[in-house]
Design an enzyme around this catalytic site. Sequence first.
Site, short mmCIF file in Angstrom:
data_model
loop_
_atom_site.label_atom_id
_atom_site.label_comp_id
_atom_site.label_asym_id
_atom_site.label_seq_id
_atom_site.Cartn_x
_atom_site.Cartn_y
_atom_site.Cartn_z
N SER A 87 -3.49 -3.08 -0.51
CA SER A 87 -2.43 -3.80 0.17
C SER A 87 -2.94 -5.18 0.55
O SER A 87 -3.99 -5.30 1.18
CB SER A 87 -1.98 -3.02 1.40
OG SER A 87 -1.01 -3.76 2.11
N ALA A 88 -2.20 -6.22 0.17
CA ALA A 88 -2.70 -7.59 0.34
C ALA A 88 -2.79 -8.02 1.80
O ALA A 88 -3.64 -8.81 2.16
CB ALA A 88 -1.80 -8.56 -0.44
N HIS A 89 -1.89 -7.48 2.64
CA HIS A 89 -1.86 -8.02 4.01
C HIS A 89 -3.02 -7.54 4.86
O HIS A 89 -3.16 -7.98 6.00
CB HIS A 89 -0.50 -7.78 4.68
CG HIS A 89 -0.23 -6.38 5.12
ND1 HIS A 89 -0.47 -5.94 6.40
CD2 HIS A 89 0.30 -5.33 4.47
CE1 HIS A 89 -0.09 -4.67 6.50
NE2 HIS A 89 0.38 -4.27 5.33
N ASN A 137 -8.07 4.66 8.42
CA ASN A 137 -7.58 3.46 9.08
C ASN A 137 -7.63 3.54 10.60
O ASN A 137 -7.42 2.55 11.28
CB ASN A 137 -6.17 3.11 8.60
CG ASN A 137 -5.22 4.28 8.70
OD1 ASN A 137 -5.63 5.40 9.01
ND2 ASN A 137 -3.96 4.04 8.46
N GLN A 190 -7.70 0.06 3.68
CA GLN A 190 -8.53 -0.43 4.78
C GLN A 190 -9.90 -0.90 4.30
O GLN A 190 -10.52 -1.76 4.92
CB GLN A 190 -8.73 0.68 5.82
CG GLN A 190 -7.53 0.91 6.71
CD GLN A 190 -7.23 -0.26 7.62
OE1 GLN A 190 -8.09 -1.04 7.98
NE2 GLN A 190 -5.97 -0.41 7.99
N GLY A 223 0.81 -1.21 0.00
CA GLY A 223 0.00 0.00 0.00
C GLY A 223 0.85 1.26 0.00
O GLY A 223 0.50 2.26 -0.64
N THR A 224 1.96 1.22 0.70
CA THR A 224 2.80 2.42 0.79
C THR A 224 3.37 2.75 -0.58
O THR A 224 3.33 3.90 -1.03
CB THR A 224 3.92 2.21 1.81
OG1 THR A 224 3.32 1.89 3.06
CG2 THR A 224 4.77 3.45 1.95
N THR A 240 11.53 -7.88 -10.84
CA THR A 240 10.94 -9.20 -11.01
C THR A 240 9.73 -9.33 -10.10
O THR A 240 9.79 -8.99 -8.93
CB THR A 240 11.99 -10.29 -10.66
OG1 THR A 240 13.09 -10.14 -11.55
CG2 THR A 240 11.39 -11.68 -10.78
N CYS A 296 0.68 2.14 10.84
CA CYS A 296 1.55 2.85 9.90
C CYS A 296 2.28 3.99 10.60
O CYS A 296 3.43 4.26 10.37
CB CYS A 296 0.77 3.45 8.74
SG CYS A 296 -0.61 2.47 8.21
#
Lengths: 334, 334, 122, 122
Positions: B137-139, B83, B117, B66-67, B175, B263
């Site tokens: 953001s995946a996490h 958030n 979020q 996300g950052t 990559t 964050c």
Amino acid sequence: MDNSATTPVDRRVVEAMMPYLTEKFGNPSSVHFYGQEARAAVDRARREVAALINARPNEIVLLSGGTEANNDTVLITVMLANNEIGTVQPIAEIGTLVRELRAGGRKYLWLHTDGVQALGRMPVNVETLGCDLLSMSAHKLHAPQGVGALYVRRSVRLAPQNIGGHQERERRGGTEAVSMIVAFGTAAALAREELDARIAHMRALRARFEAGVTERISDVIFNGDTERRLPHISNVSFRFIEGEGLLINLDMQGVAVSTGSACSSGSLEPSPVIRALGRGDELARGSIRFSIGKDTTDEDIDYVLEVLPRAVENLRRLSPLYQQAIAERACTAV
Amino acid sequence: MDNSATTPVDRRVVEAMMPYLTEKFGNPSSVHFYGQEARAAVDRARREVAALINARPNEIVLLSGGTEANNDTVLITVMLANNEIGTVQPIAEIGTLVRELRAGGRKYLWLHTDGVQALGRMPVNVETLGCDLLSMSAHKLHAPQGVGALYVRRSVRLAPQNIGGHQERERRGGTEAVSMIVAFGTAAALAREELDARIAHMRALRARFEAGVTERISDVIFNGDTERRLPHISNVSFRFIEGEGLLINLDMQGVAVSTGSACSSGSLEPSPVIRALGRGDELARGSIRFSIGKDTTDEDIDYVLEVLPRAVENLRRLSPLYQQAIAERACTAV
Amino acid sequence: MPYSNILKDHLARPRNAGELADANRVAEQTNPACGDRLKLSLRVRGGRIEAARFLAYGCPPTLACGSVLTELIEGLTVDEALRVSRAEIIAAVGGLPARKTHAAALAVETLHQAIGQIHRQV
Amino acid sequence: MPYSNILKDHLARPRNAGELADANRVAEQTNPACGDRLKLSLRVRGGRIEAARFLAYGCPPTLACGSVLTELIEGLTVDEALRVSRAEIIAAVGGLPARKTHAAALAVETLHQAIGQIHRQV
Ligand SMILES: Cc1ncc(COP(=O)(O)O)c(C=O)c1O
Ligand SMILES: Cc1ncc(COP(=O)(O)O)c(C=O)c1O
Ligand code: FES
Ligand code: FES
């Protein structure tokens, strides 16, 4: 035979990262237990990466890979080892020069080197090399893609890359890729431990490969300095044919190789690196990079030596350049 | 109770990524079979991410989180959902405004929104929102840390972030983190499928939590709009005490929460977001973010409701502000 | 994959590779864009292409286009062969990446050069 | 972890929390840097601190420094208590992050204010 493009992830590396993909999922920026557990894992990995190149942990900035690591702004950058032909550059000499220039008043002159191909394939020591910055990528070291690091000598000040978080001592924002970083750390520890054995193994296999090629295929040229060269790369030009057709033929028989570097492939221009060796377009276009890994076996090499001569022969039979050369040779023989 | 900081990785997500950590280790830039297998996996994941937000696959730039996604240069940026307190912003209205301005000649005015979020916690549809860029953001979506994406509407042109590779249609070099991207794609597919059920679950648990807090603890204020609010966040200010002490007390009893956002934590300044609600320093410093996940249970909530009142009470007993308030109340009562 | 399975099959098993001993039309062209080369040899009898052979040096599309071209034109009259288009060749190799379509152009041009000899001789 | 286990233990089980009903010295100070507050109440007899209690509002270091301070000074003479330093308090909580050392300063200052009353009264 394409370990320069990427390496298989080591089983031990996957095992080390698994807990961080399952129960240990904290955000290293969180103050609570789960967060601190993640923070500790990141710091352990940082120490391993530092140890591999003889740096201090706080000189390591963890980030998303070699490309991101290369995206700093510095004055002088030299590849420690070239990713196409594996030639090792005289970084230490350049390092001495840069230090002299700096002592002479050029205060902000830094030496950056791309260590992506060299890591795990030769001893990399930032003190001996005298570099100020060094890029690393985990997926060339038997860890997954998408993680890497930049070594930043303590005296060097850099502008942060990702703004919006305080991670990595303000040098790189974004929640740390904990599981990947753990994988990278484990891979670094294994590489340090096994470096000599890996080098000896790769060197022996390459010798077997090059002897076999020389014996079975005519009109081949091995590119790159035979002495100052990474142990895992063999870059070969096959006269009269073009590399990509050979690559696809080999691929259809289960042998993966590269033309040029994976980073720049997709362009498929005659390799400027091979051309710079004074080889001309035909040899540049006919060059193939075979790259060996720690897990490559004698049997793998022998299989390639069985498949390769036939593939080269088939393409040459198609090639007007080859037919012409045969005809000319026949005339000279007469 | 800290699912806003990061979420546990879904078991199904780990299973989907495992092959890309073991036998399927190709570099997506390689022309051969292993490379193309990796490329196909990346493209599948891209389609899943696109589907989650109603975008086209070629509008998705995969990157490290996300950052990084937030590090583009745009004129207007609004958080889709905050958030800290979970308040949902009226992006669609702003989107209309931006489109009008653009029609009126401000050709390069783009609307960016941080959807980190919101994703997986409310329907996110880039067409309805009318945003031009959206960070993910995946996490925060039950996939690992270190991968994310930026949605870029087809008409928008951006300067690439990492120079040195041709990946992601020249928009982001390096990559691809194949295993992580596969994990992200799987998480996106699961989130799309299960969105309604997840929202209903989180909303019910939060209601249980807030009712319990109201019943058991005096002098609490729930921050944020009660209507326009993400279903997983409950931001509570406890009067007379400071949040970090409460966080550590809860942590020592196995309950993970946040003060402010992960964050920005580490700064521990009174939250500017809570202060902007007109709450004053004391309430801002006393605010705690509880955030629920799809895997949180009734029992988890009940345990928090058992531990929390005691922790608050213990800190209040220490607090001169609380003693003073009690004394004052006693006087008024007389 | 940048290349189709049809293309890769032509690469692994080129059709009509080589040169005709009894060719009466031979043309060889170099692609100005990249140096790829295509050599065609044809046996033309009574206005019909009885046999076609090719040699090629260069990228996989050039090799495959040469192979596909010989298949397409064998048995055609000269007039029919002149109507074989770039698009048709591209379709026959299962599609080409945009930056490689000039490989099909090389095939058409080499064919036209060879046929041009016929026309001149007529 | 930014905080030591000793500090966290003081947070979970504060020592000498509260106010002394029979205190003869009370001081309260607010940290100008951040608004944290510490209130000390002491019972001093014959130049010796017989009992000390604290109340605190603010971050964990402020709470822990209050707790640790009461432990350190109970039983000391006033002169001995005046020698308790910021560094000693920081060590007693197991160390503090640099940006939090002013919590120990607040503890020392509040103690000195309380002792100042004594000196004035003597
Ligand atoms: C020498 C060199 N530098 C940098 C890179 C890029 O690193 P990454 O793939 O982690 O972005 C590569 C290959 O991918 C490389 O071979
Ligand atoms: C709203 C918001 N945006 C961006 C981020 C940063 O994303 P990442 O952790 O992937 O760098 C976070 C939290 O970490 C967040 O909550
Ligand atoms: S490289 Fe131009 S057609 Fe092959
Ligand atoms: S915030 Fe200043 S001492 Fe606590």
